[in-house]
Motif scaffolding. Structure first.
Motif, PDB file in Angstrom:
ATOM      1  N   ARG A  26       2.749   9.624  -5.823  1.00  0.00           N
ATOM      2  CA  ARG A  26       3.376  10.909  -5.531  1.00  0.00           C
ATOM      3  C   ARG A  26       4.542  11.190  -6.453  1.00  0.00           C
ATOM      4  NH1 ARG A  26       4.606   9.383  -0.159  1.00  0.00           N
ATOM      5  NH2 ARG A  26       2.645   8.512   0.479  1.00  0.00           N
ATOM      6  N   ASP A  27       5.144  10.149  -7.004  1.00  0.00           N
ATOM      7  CA  ASP A  27       6.326  10.287  -7.841  1.00  0.00           C
ATOM      8  C   ASP A  27       5.981  10.631  -9.293  1.00  0.00           C
ATOM      9  OD1 ASP A  27       9.144  10.215  -8.051  1.00  0.00           O
ATOM     10  OD2 ASP A  27       8.996   8.266  -9.037  1.00  0.00           O
ATOM     11  N   ILE A  28       4.721  10.482  -9.692  1.00  0.00           N
ATOM     12  CA  ILE A  28       4.319  10.741 -11.070  1.00  0.00           C
ATOM     13  C   ILE A  28       4.341  12.253 -11.339  1.00  0.00           C
ATOM     14  CG2 ILE A  28       2.409  10.635 -12.716  1.00  0.00           C
ATOM     15  CD1 ILE A  28       1.570   8.025 -11.384  1.00  0.00           C
ATOM     16  N   ASP A  29       4.936  12.646 -12.442  1.00  0.00           N
ATOM     17  CA  ASP A  29       4.980  14.045 -12.851  1.00  0.00           C
ATOM     18  C   ASP A  29       3.734  14.343 -13.674  1.00  0.00           C
ATOM     19  OD1 ASP A  29       5.654  16.618 -13.510  1.00  0.00           O
ATOM     20  OD2 ASP A  29       7.165  16.030 -14.981  1.00  0.00           O
ATOM     21  N   ALA A  30       2.746  15.000 -13.073  1.00  0.00           N
ATOM     22  CA  ALA A  30       1.479  15.254 -13.739  1.00  0.00           C
ATOM     23  C   ALA A  30       1.602  16.318 -14.830  1.00  0.00           C
ATOM     24  CB  ALA A  30       0.429  15.694 -12.729  1.00  0.00           C
ATOM     25  N   GLU A  31       2.658  17.096 -14.815  1.00  0.00           N
ATOM     26  CA  GLU A  31       2.837  18.154 -15.804  1.00  0.00           C
ATOM     27  C   GLU A  31       3.388  17.633 -17.122  1.00  0.00           C
ATOM     28  OE1 GLU A  31       1.764  21.266 -15.306  1.00  0.00           O
ATOM     29  OE2 GLU A  31       1.050  20.586 -13.351  1.00  0.00           O
ATOM     30  N   ALA A  32       3.992  16.448 -17.116  1.00  0.00           N
ATOM     31  CA  ALA A  32       4.557  15.892 -18.340  1.00  0.00           C
ATOM     32  C   ALA A  32       3.434  15.480 -19.289  1.00  0.00           C
ATOM     33  CB  ALA A  32       5.445  14.705 -18.022  1.00  0.00           C
ATOM     34  N   THR A  33       3.634  15.690 -20.575  1.00  0.00           N
ATOM     35  CA  THR A  33       2.564  15.423 -21.544  1.00  0.00           C
ATOM     36  C   THR A  33       2.205  13.949 -21.623  1.00  0.00           C
ATOM     37  OG1 THR A  33       4.201  15.272 -23.325  1.00  0.00           O
ATOM     38  CG2 THR A  33       3.151  17.407 -22.964  1.00  0.00           C
ATOM     39  N   GLU A  34       3.149  13.050 -21.399  1.00  0.00           N
ATOM     40  CA  GLU A  34       2.822  11.623 -21.480  1.00  0.00           C
ATOM     41  C   GLU A  34       2.019  11.137 -20.273  1.00  0.00           C
ATOM     42  OE1 GLU A  34       7.024  12.021 -19.899  1.00  0.00           O
ATOM     43  OE2 GLU A  34       6.021  12.703 -21.692  1.00  0.00           O
ATOM     44  N   ASN A  35       1.919  11.937 -19.224  1.00  0.00           N
ATOM     45  CA  ASN A  35       1.179  11.538 -18.044  1.00  0.00           C
ATOM     46  C   ASN A  35      -0.181  12.232 -17.945  1.00  0.00           C
ATOM     47  OD1 ASN A  35       3.259   9.907 -17.225  1.00  0.00           O
ATOM     48  ND2 ASN A  35       4.227  11.484 -15.988  1.00  0.00           N
ATOM     49  N   THR A  36      -0.545  13.031 -18.919  1.00  0.00           N
ATOM     50  CA  THR A  36      -1.865  13.662 -18.889  1.00  0.00           C
ATOM     51  C   THR A  36      -2.924  12.654 -19.280  1.00  0.00           C
ATOM     52  OG1 THR A  36      -1.592  14.441 -21.134  1.00  0.00           O
ATOM     53  CG2 THR A  36      -0.957  15.957 -19.385  1.00  0.00           C
TER      54      THR A  36
ATOM     55  N   TYR B 114       0.827  -1.208   0.000  1.00  0.00           N
ATOM     56  CA  TYR B 114       0.000   0.000   0.000  1.00  0.00           C
ATOM     57  C   TYR B 114       0.865   1.265   0.000  1.00  0.00           C
ATOM     58  CZ  TYR B 114      -3.417   3.414   1.644  1.00  0.00           C
ATOM     59  OH  TYR B 114      -4.213   4.521   1.785  1.00  0.00           O
ATOM     60  N   GLU B 115       1.888   1.273   0.822  1.00  0.00           N
ATOM     61  CA  GLU B 115       2.783   2.435   0.888  1.00  0.00           C
ATOM     62  C   GLU B 115       3.536   2.636  -0.419  1.00  0.00           C
ATOM     63  OE1 GLU B 115       2.923   4.732   3.210  1.00  0.00           O
ATOM     64  OE2 GLU B 115       1.394   3.659   4.353  1.00  0.00           O
ATOM     65  N   LEU B 116       3.918   1.551  -1.087  1.00  0.00           N
ATOM     66  CA  LEU B 116       4.617   1.665  -2.359  1.00  0.00           C
ATOM     67  C   LEU B 116       3.704   2.249  -3.430  1.00  0.00           C
ATOM     68  CD1 LEU B 116       7.248   1.238  -3.869  1.00  0.00           C
ATOM     69  CD2 LEU B 116       6.466  -1.054  -4.435  1.00  0.00           C
ATOM     70  N   VAL B 117       2.437   1.855  -3.422  1.00  0.00           N
ATOM     71  CA  VAL B 117       1.481   2.417  -4.386  1.00  0.00           C
ATOM     72  C   VAL B 117       1.316   3.907  -4.140  1.00  0.00           C
ATOM     73  CG1 VAL B 117      -0.945   2.430  -5.067  1.00  0.00           C
ATOM     74  CG2 VAL B 117       0.258   0.270  -4.830  1.00  0.00           C
ATOM     75  N   LEU B 118       1.154   4.301  -2.893  1.00  0.00           N
ATOM     76  CA  LEU B 118       1.020   5.727  -2.578  1.00  0.00           C
ATOM     77  C   LEU B 118       2.261   6.507  -2.986  1.00  0.00           C
ATOM     78  CD1 LEU B 118      -0.662   5.686   0.924  1.00  0.00           C
ATOM     79  CD2 LEU B 118      -1.718   6.189  -1.272  1.00  0.00           C
ATOM     80  N   ALA B 119       3.425   5.950  -2.721  1.00  0.00           N
ATOM     81  CA  ALA B 119       4.676   6.633  -3.075  1.00  0.00           C
ATOM     82  C   ALA B 119       4.827   6.747  -4.582  1.00  0.00           C
ATOM     83  CB  ALA B 119       5.859   5.886  -2.479  1.00  0.00           C
TER      84      ALA B 119
END
Length: 64
Positions: A52-62, A44-49
Motif C-alpha cells: 500500500r505504501d508503494i507509489d505506483a505513479e513514480a517512474t521507478e515503480n512502473t 503478512y500485515e507488513l507485506v500488505l502495508a
C-alpha cells in the motif's frame, strides 16, 4: 520450546510491531490488534502495508 527461542521470537515480533506502528497500522485485517497477532500474521500485515505504501505513479515503480 526453549527460553532462548521464545525470547528471540518475542524480539522479532516487537520489531514487526514497531514497523507496523510507524506505518500507522494498529489492527490486522482479521480485526485483531497487532499486539495480539503471532509472528506469521505480523509478517503478512507488513507485506500488505508495504504494498500500500508503494507509489505506483513514480517512474521507478512502473513495471512496463
Amino acid at each position: 520450546m526453549g527460553i532462548l527461542y521464545e525470547s528471540v521470537m518475542q524480539q522479532k515480533r516487537n520489531v514487526l510491531i514497531k514497523r507496523l506502528s510507524e506505518l500507522n497500522i494498529s489492527k490486522a485485517q482479521s480485526g485483531k490488534r497487532i499486539h495480539d497477532c503471532d509472528y506469521e500474521e505480523l509478517k503478512y500485515e507488513l507485506v500488505l502495508a508495504s504494498f500500500r505504501d508503494i507509489d505506483a505513479e513514480a517512474t521507478e515503480n512502473t513495471w512496463f
